[in-house]
Scaffold this active site. Structure first.
Site, PDB file in Angstrom:
ATOM      1  CB  SER A  85      -0.895   0.005   1.254  1.00 23.46           C
ATOM      2  OG  SER A  85      -1.514   1.258   1.436  1.00 23.46           O
ATOM      3  CE1 TYR A  89      -3.556  -2.031   5.842  1.00 23.29           C
ATOM      4  CE2 TYR A  89      -2.867   0.086   4.947  1.00 23.29           C
ATOM      5  CZ  TYR A  89      -3.414  -1.176   4.766  1.00 23.29           C
ATOM      6  OH  TYR A  89      -3.812  -1.574   3.510  1.00 23.29           O
TER       7      TYR A  89
END
Length: 328
Positions: free
Chosen positions: A163, A189
């Site tokens: 990501s 994350y």
């Protein structure tokens, strides 16, 4: 430095456009998180092109719904549905030990975002455990099947979903599980997504001799169930990133296209350790680079071979795996 790998596809390309004219008959693929979002679309596209797909999912009922939908929409062979909870080491072992035959493609698609600190039974931070450690255990357990698949089709591939968030954090080897530092779910994350990219680097180094190549992909901004646990602060941060031009929302078909490029495009045959963005190999930026100025770059810490090797060793230790010949 070798030139960046390019393909004919762009940010607006869809999965079906990437697979136009591609025949995947005989290819066996596992897609984690295949019961929704990007995973479901990746599985649909692969099945439509003739692949034999297994949906590895935490919720088999949801997986069956997707498998039925894929069969009806494509006329392809119905994907197999198998239980896989990436936080359950025993369950991962059951999945890998009961796998039969070769495997040609593993798509580590499943991902989790939390709104606050959650831990597994082992005390591991949940995002790192799910997004990274579970996939490491799965890939290592399927190594033999991937090696057999590579021998059949001149190479097997692993696709690891990363990501743009990786740009917010490298790996904190001194506190992987937020036992000492204040917990920030966005940083947690980000760390897990950097870990996913580093996995691709080290898996390729270890397994290229077996014909197995791993690449990381950034699907871009896609509205999926991944955001369902966002706190108001996380949503505000996401909106600010969109306003700053860090990303433009894609459809699910466009977001999954980069995964399909890494999975089947000839440009990525027998080469790994790359980070793809918008269907191309991304350019590398320094670790202090500004995210808003380089939304399609990859930070050095996500491709650092020394960090990748260290993370593999740490992950193996956490997973209580003894390094066998295939893992050295």
């Amino acid at each position: 430095m070798p030139p960046l790998i390019t393909t004919p596809f762009t940010a607006s390309s869809t999965t079906d456009e990437v697979l136009a004219g591609v025949d995947l008959a005989g290819l066996r693929a596992v897609v984690t998180g295949g019961s929704s979002g990007l995973g479901a679309e990746t599985a649909r596209a692969l099945a439509a092109a003739g692949a034999e797909v297994t949906l590895a999912v935490r919720n088999p009922t949801a997986g069956d719904t997707v498998a039925d939908r894929i069969e009806k929409a494509t006329g392809a062979i119905r994907p197999r549905v198998a239980l896989l909870d990436l936080t359950d080491r025993a369950g991962i072992t059951r999945f890998t030990e009961t796998w039969e035959g070769p495997l040609h493609l593993l798509v580590n698609n499943a991902g989790l975002v939390t709104g606050g600190l959650e831990r597994t039974r082992e005390g591991w931070e949940l995002q790192f455990a799910t997004n990274h450690l579970g996939h490491v255990a799965l890939a290592v357990g399927l190594h033999g099947a991937l090696a057999r698949g590579a021998a059949e089709r001149d190479g097997a591939r692993i696709v690891a979903l990363s990501s743009t968030a990786h740009m917010r954090s490298g790996i904190d080897f001194g506190d992987l599980h937020f036992e000492r530092r204040a917990y920030d779910p966005q940083i947690a994350y980000a760390q897990s997504k950097t870990a996913d990219s580093l996995f691709a680097v080290e898996a390729t180094r270890r397994w290229a001799g077996d014909g197995i190549y791993a690449n990381a992909v950034n699907p871009g901004g896609v509205a999926t169930g991944l955001q369902r646990h966002f706190t108001p602060q996380q949503r505000k941060s996401l909106d600010a990133a969109e306003a700053a031009g860090v990303f433009t929302y894609k459809s699910v078909e466009q977001g999954a296209a980069t995964s399909i490029v890494a999975a089947v495009a000839p440009q990525f045959a027998r080469t790994g350790g790359h980070y793809l963005d918008d269907a191309q190999e991304a350019y590398t930026v320094p670790n202090d680079a500004d995210l808003a100025q380089h939304p399609h770059g990859v930070k050095e810490w996500a491709l650092d071979p020394a960090a990748a090797e260290r993370l593999w060793a740490v992950s193996a230790e956490l997973l209580d795996r003894q390094a066998g010949p295939a893992d050295r």
